[in-house]
Design a protein around this motif. Structure first.
Motif, PDB file in Angstrom:
ATOM      1  N   GLU A  86       0.841  -1.183   0.000  1.00  0.00           N
ATOM      2  CA  GLU A  86       0.000   0.000   0.000  1.00  0.00           C
ATOM      3  C   GLU A  86       0.881   1.239   0.000  1.00  0.00           C
ATOM      4  O   GLU A  86       2.000   1.222   0.519  1.00  0.00           O
ATOM      5  CB  GLU A  86      -0.971   0.014   1.175  1.00  0.00           C
ATOM      6  N   TYR A  87       0.370   2.286  -0.593  1.00  0.00           N
ATOM      7  CA  TYR A  87       1.083   3.556  -0.632  1.00  0.00           C
ATOM      8  C   TYR A  87       1.224   4.064   0.797  1.00  0.00           C
ATOM      9  O   TYR A  87       0.256   4.077   1.558  1.00  0.00           O
ATOM     10  CB  TYR A  87       0.317   4.558  -1.501  1.00  0.00           C
ATOM     11  N   ASN A  88       2.421   4.457   1.180  1.00  0.00           N
ATOM     12  CA  ASN A  88       2.696   4.895   2.543  1.00  0.00           C
ATOM     13  C   ASN A  88       2.255   6.351   2.708  1.00  0.00           C
ATOM     14  O   ASN A  88       2.950   7.260   2.296  1.00  0.00           O
ATOM     15  CB  ASN A  88       4.180   4.743   2.859  1.00  0.00           C
ATOM     16  N   MET A  89       1.099   6.531   3.311  1.00  0.00           N
ATOM     17  CA  MET A  89       0.567   7.877   3.551  1.00  0.00           C
ATOM     18  C   MET A  89       0.937   8.367   4.946  1.00  0.00           C
ATOM     19  O   MET A  89       0.348   9.314   5.454  1.00  0.00           O
ATOM     20  CB  MET A  89      -0.940   7.879   3.341  1.00  0.00           C
ATOM     21  N   MET A  90       1.885   7.670   5.560  1.00  0.00           N
ATOM     22  CA  MET A  90       2.391   8.024   6.887  1.00  0.00           C
ATOM     23  C   MET A  90       1.295   8.009   7.942  1.00  0.00           C
ATOM     24  O   MET A  90       1.300   8.809   8.869  1.00  0.00           O
ATOM     25  CB  MET A  90       3.083   9.383   6.865  1.00  0.00           C
ATOM     26  N   THR A  91       0.351   7.090   7.778  1.00  0.00           N
ATOM     27  CA  THR A  91      -0.676   6.904   8.795  1.00  0.00           C
ATOM     28  C   THR A  91      -0.496   5.522   9.400  1.00  0.00           C
ATOM     29  O   THR A  91      -0.131   4.577   8.711  1.00  0.00           O
ATOM     30  CB  THR A  91      -2.096   7.035   8.213  1.00  0.00           C
ATOM     31  N   HIS A  92      -0.745   5.436  10.663  1.00  0.00           N
ATOM     32  CA  HIS A  92      -0.587   4.193  11.401  1.00  0.00           C
ATOM     33  C   HIS A  92      -1.865   3.381  11.260  1.00  0.00           C
ATOM     34  O   HIS A  92      -2.948   3.869  11.595  1.00  0.00           O
ATOM     35  CB  HIS A  92      -0.298   4.520  12.867  1.00  0.00           C
ATOM     36  N   ARG A  93      -1.754   2.148  10.735  1.00  0.00           N
ATOM     37  CA  ARG A  93      -2.939   1.319  10.503  1.00  0.00           C
ATOM     38  C   ARG A  93      -2.726  -0.110  10.955  1.00  0.00           C
ATOM     39  O   ARG A  93      -1.610  -0.598  10.991  1.00  0.00           O
ATOM     40  CB  ARG A  93      -3.271   1.282   9.013  1.00  0.00           C
ATOM     41  N   HIS A  94      -3.839  -0.746  11.260  1.00  0.00           N
ATOM     42  CA  HIS A  94      -3.880  -2.176  11.527  1.00  0.00           C
ATOM     43  C   HIS A  94      -4.994  -2.759  10.675  1.00  0.00           C
ATOM     44  O   HIS A  94      -5.831  -2.024  10.149  1.00  0.00           O
ATOM     45  CB  HIS A  94      -4.161  -2.439  13.009  1.00  0.00           C
ATOM     46  N   TYR A  95      -5.019  -4.092  10.581  1.00  0.00           N
ATOM     47  CA  TYR A  95      -5.981  -4.721   9.673  1.00  0.00           C
ATOM     48  C   TYR A  95      -6.674  -5.918  10.300  1.00  0.00           C
ATOM     49  O   TYR A  95      -6.086  -6.654  11.088  1.00  0.00           O
ATOM     50  CB  TYR A  95      -5.269  -5.200   8.404  1.00  0.00           C
ATOM     51  N   LEU A  96      -7.939  -6.113   9.902  1.00  0.00           N
ATOM     52  CA  LEU A  96      -8.680  -7.345  10.144  1.00  0.00           C
ATOM     53  C   LEU A  96      -8.580  -8.127   8.840  1.00  0.00           C
ATOM     54  O   LEU A  96      -8.849  -7.578   7.773  1.00  0.00           O
ATOM     55  CB  LEU A  96     -10.158  -7.058  10.432  1.00  0.00           C
ATOM     56  N   ILE A  97      -8.189  -9.398   8.922  1.00  0.00           N
ATOM     57  CA  ILE A  97      -7.980 -10.194   7.718  1.00  0.00           C
ATOM     58  C   ILE A  97      -8.783 -11.477   7.804  1.00  0.00           C
ATOM     59  O   ILE A  97      -8.664 -12.230   8.772  1.00  0.00           O
ATOM     60  CB  ILE A  97      -6.480 -10.514   7.536  1.00  0.00           C
ATOM     61  N   CYS A  98      -9.606 -11.713   6.784  1.00  0.00           N
ATOM     62  CA  CYS A  98     -10.412 -12.931   6.753  1.00  0.00           C
ATOM     63  C   CYS A  98      -9.526 -14.103   6.338  1.00  0.00           C
ATOM     64  O   CYS A  98      -8.848 -14.046   5.305  1.00  0.00           O
ATOM     65  CB  CYS A  98     -11.588 -12.785   5.791  1.00  0.00           C
ATOM     66  N   ILE A  99      -9.529 -15.134   7.131  1.00  0.00           N
ATOM     67  CA  ILE A  99      -8.720 -16.322   6.869  1.00  0.00           C
ATOM     68  C   ILE A  99      -9.185 -17.039   5.609  1.00  0.00           C
ATOM     69  O   ILE A  99      -8.375 -17.573   4.855  1.00  0.00           O
ATOM     70  CB  ILE A  99      -8.789 -17.298   8.073  1.00  0.00           C
ATOM     71  N   LYS A 100     -10.484 -17.014   5.345  1.00  0.00           N
ATOM     72  CA  LYS A 100     -11.040 -17.772   4.226  1.00  0.00           C
ATOM     73  C   LYS A 100     -10.925 -17.031   2.891  1.00  0.00           C
ATOM     74  O   LYS A 100     -10.328 -17.541   1.949  1.00  0.00           O
ATOM     75  CB  LYS A 100     -12.498 -18.130   4.515  1.00  0.00           C
ATOM     76  N   CYS A 101     -11.470 -15.821   2.801  1.00  0.00           N
ATOM     77  CA  CYS A 101     -11.510 -15.115   1.510  1.00  0.00           C
ATOM     78  C   CYS A 101     -10.411 -14.072   1.360  1.00  0.00           C
ATOM     79  O   CYS A 101     -10.268 -13.463   0.309  1.00  0.00           O
ATOM     80  CB  CYS A 101     -12.877 -14.465   1.296  1.00  0.00           C
TER      81      CYS A 101
END
Length: 140
Positions: free
Chosen positions: A83-98
């Motif tokens: 992802e383009y680094n917009m200098m924002t701190h992020r975390h993610y929820l990731i679906c194991i299946k899809c």
């Protein structure tokens, strides 16, 4: 974001501005979530940009090394996402299946980091958090 800003980003990183690098940055900056090199390749092909997949991989690695993009290596997947680094701190929820990815806008760990620093005298400079589970469509 405009093309001149992409050129400025490359220049600040000491990288040569090429049409391929600009095209890759444009795709990443317009994406609402991290995407793979293959997805970038197909998007560029649809836009009639003549580029090899190996060029995209090399470009992404150079960008990652220069903090222009953030590289995500998800557990259980051999494909990296970018992802383009917009200098924002992020975390993610990731679906194991899809493999659906949802951005968590608020960082839940800031207070915990402060508590850990206080109790351990450890100087924390960052963290990474990806949460895995099943999205609403996949959990049934």
């Amino acid at each position: 974001m405009k093309n001149c800003t992409y050129k400025d980003t490359l220049k600040k990183s000491g990288l040569k501005n090429t049409k391929h690098r600009t095209a890759v940055i444009e795709i990443l900056a317009q994406s609402s979530q991290p995407i793979s090199a293959e997805e970038i390749y197909f998007m560029l092909k649809e836009s009639k940009v003549d580029i090899n997949l190996s060029t995209i991989y090399r470009t992404l690695e150079v960008f990652a090394a220069n903090d222009i993009v953030t590289k995500l290596n998800l557990t259980g997947s051999s494909k990296a996402l970018y992802e383009y680094n917009m200098m924002t701190h992020r975390h993610y929820l990731i679906c194991i299946k899809c493999k659906k990815i949802v951005t968590i806008e608020h960082c839940p760990l800031q207070d915990y980091e402060a508590l850990l620093e206080k109790h351990t005298d450890f100087s924390i400079v960052g963290h990474k958090l990806d949460i895995y589970g099943y999205c609403p469509e996949c959990k049934s």
